[in-house]
Write a protein that holds these residues in place. Sequence first.
Motif: not given
Length: 103
Positions: A47-59
């Motif tokens: 029923f849904v498709r989508g993307t969301l940008k994110t950032w991941i840091f070393p910690e």
Amino acid sequence: MPEDPIDLIRLEGDGNSVILRITGKEERKPPTEANALVGEFVVDTPFVRGTLKTWIFPEDLRQGQQALDLLDAGQDIAWQGGLMESAMARIVRTTDHGGYRAH
């Protein structure tokens, strides 16, 4: 030469999936800040498709490794204090008519 994307987390079942895909690296400024991995949450359901940008840091990765070590030892774990839930809430929102849409 850019590297291919890497699926860091993949949750699948019954035609539904949520993937945390790493797509590259971002240099942070000033130089005293740690570089970040750039990625996206990819949601795919009937029923849904989508993307969301994110950032991941070393910690984030260190905490994730600690959580996996605890899980391997048979303990209950939590990682990123609701990051997945927060991402899902931004991707999928209920419309006034009871349906869903991706943002």
